[in-house]
Design a protein around this motif. Sequence first.
Motif, PDB file in Angstrom:
ATOM      1  N   GLU A   1       0.812  -1.210  -0.043  1.00 51.35           N
ATOM      2  CA  GLU A   1      -0.019   0.036  -0.114  1.00 51.35           C
ATOM      3  C   GLU A   1       0.765   1.294   0.014  1.00 51.35           C
ATOM      4  O   GLU A   1       0.601   2.188  -0.715  1.00 51.35           O
ATOM      5  CB  GLU A   1      -0.912  -0.033   1.209  1.00 51.35           C
ATOM      6  CG  GLU A   1      -2.026   0.900   0.983  1.00 51.35           C
ATOM      7  CD  GLU A   1      -2.743   1.391   2.137  1.00 51.35           C
ATOM      8  OE1 GLU A   1      -2.663   1.015   3.521  1.00 51.35           O
ATOM      9  OE2 GLU A   1      -3.998   1.698   2.016  1.00 51.35           O
TER      10      GLU A   1
ATOM     11  N   VAL B   1       1.853   1.878  -3.449  1.00 56.06           N
ATOM     12  CA  VAL B   1       0.799   2.571  -4.490  1.00 56.06           C
ATOM     13  C   VAL B   1       1.050   3.938  -3.879  1.00 56.06           C
ATOM     14  O   VAL B   1       0.796   4.980  -4.906  1.00 56.06           O
ATOM     15  CB  VAL B   1      -0.381   2.151  -4.000  1.00 56.06           C
ATOM     16  CG1 VAL B   1      -1.665   2.990  -4.366  1.00 56.06           C
ATOM     17  CG2 VAL B   1      -0.304   0.685  -4.397  1.00 56.06           C
TER      18      VAL B   1
ATOM     19  N   TRP C   1       1.753   6.967  -6.549  1.00 57.10           N
ATOM     20  CA  TRP C   1       0.714   8.233  -6.942  1.00 57.10           C
ATOM     21  C   TRP C   1       1.410   9.432  -6.804  1.00 57.10           C
ATOM     22  O   TRP C   1       1.085  10.305  -7.517  1.00 57.10           O
ATOM     23  CB  TRP C   1      -0.478   7.873  -5.767  1.00 57.10           C
ATOM     24  CG  TRP C   1      -1.351   9.069  -6.239  1.00 57.10           C
ATOM     25  CD1 TRP C   1      -1.665  10.118  -5.402  1.00 57.10           C
ATOM     26  CD2 TRP C   1      -2.117   9.072  -7.385  1.00 57.10           C
ATOM     27  NE1 TRP C   1      -2.496  10.902  -5.897  1.00 57.10           N
ATOM     28  CE2 TRP C   1      -3.077  10.304  -7.085  1.00 57.10           C
ATOM     29  CE3 TRP C   1      -2.408   8.477  -8.560  1.00 57.10           C
ATOM     30  CZ2 TRP C   1      -3.761  10.766  -8.249  1.00 57.10           C
ATOM     31  CZ3 TRP C   1      -3.257   9.028  -9.502  1.00 57.10           C
ATOM     32  CH2 TRP C   1      -3.920  10.228  -9.361  1.00 57.10           C
TER      33      TRP C   1
ATOM     34  N   LEU D   1      -7.509   7.027  -3.181  1.00 57.45           N
ATOM     35  CA  LEU D   1      -7.274   5.906  -4.433  1.00 57.45           C
ATOM     36  C   LEU D   1      -8.014   4.888  -4.710  1.00 57.45           C
ATOM     37  O   LEU D   1      -8.103   4.232  -5.706  1.00 57.45           O
ATOM     38  CB  LEU D   1      -5.918   5.675  -4.190  1.00 57.45           C
ATOM     39  CG  LEU D   1      -4.866   6.786  -4.336  1.00 57.45           C
ATOM     40  CD1 LEU D   1      -3.286   6.177  -3.953  1.00 57.45           C
ATOM     41  CD2 LEU D   1      -4.766   7.534  -5.785  1.00 57.45           C
ATOM     42  N   SER D   2      -8.973   4.590  -3.804  1.00 56.21           N
ATOM     43  CA  SER D   2      -9.845   3.565  -3.678  1.00 56.21           C
ATOM     44  C   SER D   2     -11.319   3.775  -4.497  1.00 56.21           C
ATOM     45  O   SER D   2     -12.285   2.994  -4.676  1.00 56.21           O
ATOM     46  CB  SER D   2     -10.055   2.868  -2.681  1.00 56.21           C
ATOM     47  OG  SER D   2      -8.964   2.283  -2.024  1.00 56.21           O
TER      48      SER D   2
ATOM     49  N   TYR E   1       2.513   3.350 -11.295  1.00 50.20           N
ATOM     50  CA  TYR E   1       1.446   3.369 -10.355  1.00 50.20           C
ATOM     51  C   TYR E   1       0.529   2.210 -10.532  1.00 50.20           C
ATOM     52  O   TYR E   1       0.246   1.471  -9.855  1.00 50.20           O
ATOM     53  CB  TYR E   1       0.865   4.697 -10.711  1.00 50.20           C
ATOM     54  CG  TYR E   1      -0.446   4.729  -9.891  1.00 50.20           C
ATOM     55  CD1 TYR E   1      -0.468   4.937  -8.452  1.00 50.20           C
ATOM     56  CD2 TYR E   1      -1.940   4.452 -10.704  1.00 50.20           C
ATOM     57  CE1 TYR E   1      -1.875   4.788  -8.039  1.00 50.20           C
ATOM     58  CE2 TYR E   1      -3.284   4.484  -9.909  1.00 50.20           C
ATOM     59  CZ  TYR E   1      -3.042   4.634  -8.493  1.00 50.20           C
ATOM     60  OH  TYR E   1      -4.151   4.618  -7.906  1.00 50.20           O
TER      61      TYR E   1
ATOM     62  N   VAL F   1      -0.440  -0.492  -7.958  1.00 50.43           N
ATOM     63  CA  VAL F   1      -1.724  -0.813  -7.740  1.00 50.43           C
ATOM     64  C   VAL F   1      -2.013  -2.706  -8.162  1.00 50.43           C
ATOM     65  O   VAL F   1      -2.569  -3.292  -7.145  1.00 50.43           O
ATOM     66  CB  VAL F   1      -2.771  -0.192  -8.602  1.00 50.43           C
ATOM     67  CG1 VAL F   1      -3.911  -0.783  -8.675  1.00 50.43           C
ATOM     68  CG2 VAL F   1      -2.524   1.343  -8.099  1.00 50.43           C
TER      69      VAL F   1
ATOM     70  N   ASN G   1      -3.307  -4.868  -5.149  1.00 52.58           N
ATOM     71  CA  ASN G   1      -4.577  -5.643  -5.098  1.00 52.58           C
ATOM     72  C   ASN G   1      -4.572  -7.019  -5.133  1.00 52.58           C
ATOM     73  O   ASN G   1      -5.299  -7.679  -4.487  1.00 52.58           O
ATOM     74  CB  ASN G   1      -5.243  -5.132  -6.690  1.00 52.58           C
ATOM     75  CG  ASN G   1      -5.631  -3.674  -6.289  1.00 52.58           C
ATOM     76  OD1 ASN G   1      -5.820  -2.975  -5.321  1.00 52.58           O
ATOM     77  ND2 ASN G   1      -6.266  -3.188  -7.502  1.00 52.58           N
TER      78      ASN G   1
ATOM     79  N   ARG H   1      -9.135  -2.338  -2.561  1.00 51.02           N
ATOM     80  CA  ARG H   1      -8.635  -2.217  -3.831  1.00 51.02           C
ATOM     81  C   ARG H   1      -8.302  -0.820  -4.438  1.00 51.02           C
ATOM     82  O   ARG H   1      -9.262   0.044  -4.054  1.00 51.02           O
ATOM     83  CB  ARG H   1      -9.382  -2.919  -4.882  1.00 51.02           C
ATOM     84  CG  ARG H   1      -9.656  -4.511  -4.606  1.00 51.02           C
ATOM     85  CD  ARG H   1     -10.264  -5.031  -5.816  1.00 51.02           C
ATOM     86  NE  ARG H   1      -9.478  -5.329  -7.124  1.00 51.02           N
ATOM     87  CZ  ARG H   1      -9.864  -5.007  -8.248  1.00 51.02           C
ATOM     88  NH1 ARG H   1     -10.994  -4.349  -8.219  1.00 51.02           N
ATOM     89  NH2 ARG H   1      -8.915  -5.157  -9.202  1.00 51.02           N
ATOM     90  N   LYS H   2      -7.333  -0.604  -4.721  1.00 50.22           N
ATOM     91  CA  LYS H   2      -6.922   0.569  -5.583  1.00 50.22           C
ATOM     92  C   LYS H   2      -7.373   0.844  -6.974  1.00 50.22           C
ATOM     93  O   LYS H   2      -7.552  -0.300  -7.641  1.00 50.22           O
ATOM     94  CB  LYS H   2      -5.438   1.023  -5.174  1.00 50.22           C
ATOM     95  CG  LYS H   2      -4.828   0.881  -3.778  1.00 50.22           C
ATOM     96  CD  LYS H   2      -5.567   1.721  -2.687  1.00 50.22           C
ATOM     97  CE  LYS H   2      -4.879   1.610  -1.435  1.00 50.22           C
ATOM     98  NZ  LYS H   2      -5.816   2.036  -0.487  1.00 50.22           N
ATOM     99  N   GLU H   3      -7.725   2.035  -7.295  1.00 47.01           N
ATOM    100  CA  GLU H   3      -7.972   2.330  -8.711  1.00 47.01           C
ATOM    101  C   GLU H   3      -6.833   2.275  -9.530  1.00 47.01           C
ATOM    102  O   GLU H   3      -5.988   3.126  -9.250  1.00 47.01           O
ATOM    103  CB  GLU H   3      -8.861   3.596  -8.874  1.00 47.01           C
ATOM    104  CG  GLU H   3     -10.248   3.080  -8.499  1.00 47.01           C
ATOM    105  CD  GLU H   3     -10.984   1.877  -9.207  1.00 47.01           C
ATOM    106  OE1 GLU H   3     -11.120   2.258 -10.647  1.00 47.01           O
ATOM    107  OE2 GLU H   3     -11.818   1.212  -8.701  1.00 47.01           O
TER     108      GLU H   3
END
Length: 195
Positions: free
Chosen positions: A30, A33, A37, A89-90, A149, A153, A157, A177-179
């Motif tokens: 995380e 991520v 970002w 970010l989610s 990024y 992710v 995920n 989960r992150k986008e």
Amino acid sequence: MKRLLLLLTAALIILPSLSGCGYNQIQKNEEGVFAAWADVEATYQRRADLIPNLVETVKAYASHERETLESVTNARAKVGQVNISADTLSDPAAMQKFQAAQGQLSSAISRLLLVAERYPDLKASQNFLDLQHQLEGTENRINVARQRYNKSVQTFNSSIRTFPNSLTNKFLLHLERKEPFKAEAGAEKAPRVQF
């Protein structure tokens, strides 16, 4: 004393099992991520910082291209209003809004660069050429930062969805989960060049 001994024994048993169930790895992923970002934001900021210089350079040569210049300035201002923090970010809606604002700025910059085709003096200006090269380099950096990024992710995920980490996340961490970045609508069609 006996209670302290029991607590120490329990800690010695629980701590190794936490690292074995992915607790630490999920948190590292995380953080990866968030770092990726931050790189994406830094490259977008670089582009946003260059825009005023580009607009001023073009203004000197193409003062009657007011509409194009204003659209770039407005898109630049809109980008400054749409930010995503690490906490959101989610959120798919926030990510889509961010991408839409960046897409409008990209479109405005493309129209501005086309202005150079109409004005040979501008095209030959060293200042304009320097800015054009910097923008090109920035766009490449944005693309690389987006790819990094998306890779982070994917790692994150995957780490919260695979066993036994999925149990650790479900019962202890509760992370979502992150986008990732997604292609803009219509990006699947190759641009058509006409002369």
